[in-house]
Design an enzyme around this catalytic site. Structure first.
Site, PDB file in Angstrom:
ATOM      1  N   ASP A  88     -24.693 -77.961   6.045  1.00 18.78           N
ATOM      2  CA  ASP A  88     -25.536 -76.898   6.568  1.00 18.78           C
ATOM      3  C   ASP A  88     -24.899 -76.392   7.863  1.00 18.78           C
ATOM      4  O   ASP A  88     -24.017 -77.049   8.426  1.00 18.78           O
ATOM      5  CB  ASP A  88     -26.937 -77.461   6.819  1.00 18.78           C
ATOM      6  CG  ASP A  88     -27.984 -76.365   6.943  1.00 18.78           C
ATOM      7  OD1 ASP A  88     -27.625 -75.176   6.906  1.00 18.78           O
ATOM      8  OD2 ASP A  88     -29.175 -76.710   7.079  1.00 18.78           O
ATOM      9  N   ASP A 100     -26.805 -74.086  10.815  1.00 21.09           N
ATOM     10  CA  ASP A 100     -27.702 -74.137  11.966  1.00 21.09           C
ATOM     11  C   ASP A 100     -28.323 -75.528  12.109  1.00 21.09           C
ATOM     12  O   ASP A 100     -28.949 -76.044  11.187  1.00 21.09           O
ATOM     13  CB  ASP A 100     -28.819 -73.101  11.815  1.00 21.09           C
ATOM     14  CG  ASP A 100     -28.285 -71.683  11.808  1.00 21.09           C
ATOM     15  OD1 ASP A 100     -27.105 -71.502  12.148  1.00 21.09           O
ATOM     16  OD2 ASP A 100     -29.029 -70.755  11.469  1.00 21.09           O
TER      17      ASP A 100
END
Length: 230
Positions: free
Chosen positions: A14, A16
């Site tokens: 991922d 953020d």
């Protein structure tokens, strides 16, 4: 004695709050590991809700131009040349060498269906592509250039819901009837086809195995890595 070699490895991450700092998007603390993984030949593959337009400059900055990416929560996959099938993917007219795969449904279909559903339900919601740059900046905290990139949707539509729970349930039921999905991510709800992060990860792992002739080991990093079948 025959040497035992381990399978090739892939890292899915991922962005953020994982590879990027949640508040200022800084990735400097991850630089040493990105360098080590690059030296070891381990692809680092971003998996994110961001759009392709948002990812292209970011992957250049991170030095990930030779690895694939998964955008819009699994609706869009970007394939660099080394991950492309010679017959199915190569396009001589494609100057930048990047092939884009849409696992979900056409963005025009999503736009039309949401307009019809809004009228039928008389529901109060705003779709991100219809919002002004100023509204996106206020809702997301992005600066204006990044807000413009976030509005360039290809396989999903985020929306801000301003109506009742009952109408939200009705919206979800109507989307299911169209084989569409509704998932929540922060302030926005995301409407897309049957694609998701897990399906996109599986697709890339199958593509790697088909091209290399061996199934890879993989590691998923993020706030919900258990939802990715790595």
């Amino acid at each position: 004695m025959q040497e035992v070699t381990s399978p090739p490895r892939l890292v899915f991450t991922d962005l953020d709050g994982s590879l990027l700092d949640h508040h200022d998007y800084d990735w400097e603390p991850a630089r040493p590991w990105l360098n080590r993984l690059a030296a070891a030949g381990v692809p680092v593959i971003p998996v994110t809700s961001k759009t392709r337009a948002e990812l292209l400059p970011l992957r250049r900055e991170l030095g990930l131009e030779q690895t694939p990416f998964i955008a819009e929560n699994g609706a869009i996959i970007g394939l660099p040349a080394a991950w492309q099938h010679a017959r199915l993917d190569r396009d001589p007219a494609n100057v930048d060498g990047l092939r884009v795969k849409a696992l979900g449904v056409d963005i025009d279909f999503l736009t039309r269906r949401l307009r019809v559903i809004r009228e039928r339900l008389q529901a109060d919601f705003r779709c991100l592509p219809d919002m002004s740059i100023e509204e996106i900046v206020e809702a997301t905290g992005l600066d204006a250039p990044r807000a413009e990139l976030a509005r360039a949707r290809e396989g999903s539509i985020p929306l801000l819901w301003h109506d009742s729970e009952a109408k939200l349930d009705a919206l979800q039921e109507m989307l299911i009837n169209d084989n569409l999905t509704l998932t929540q991510g922060g302030r926005f709800w995301h409407v897309m086809g049957s694609a998701d992060k897990g399906r996109a990860v599986n697709w890339l792992m199958a593509r790697f195995a088909a091209l290399r002739g061996v199934a890879p080991w993989s590691l998923g990093l993020g706030t919900d890595p258990m939802t990715w079948p790595c």
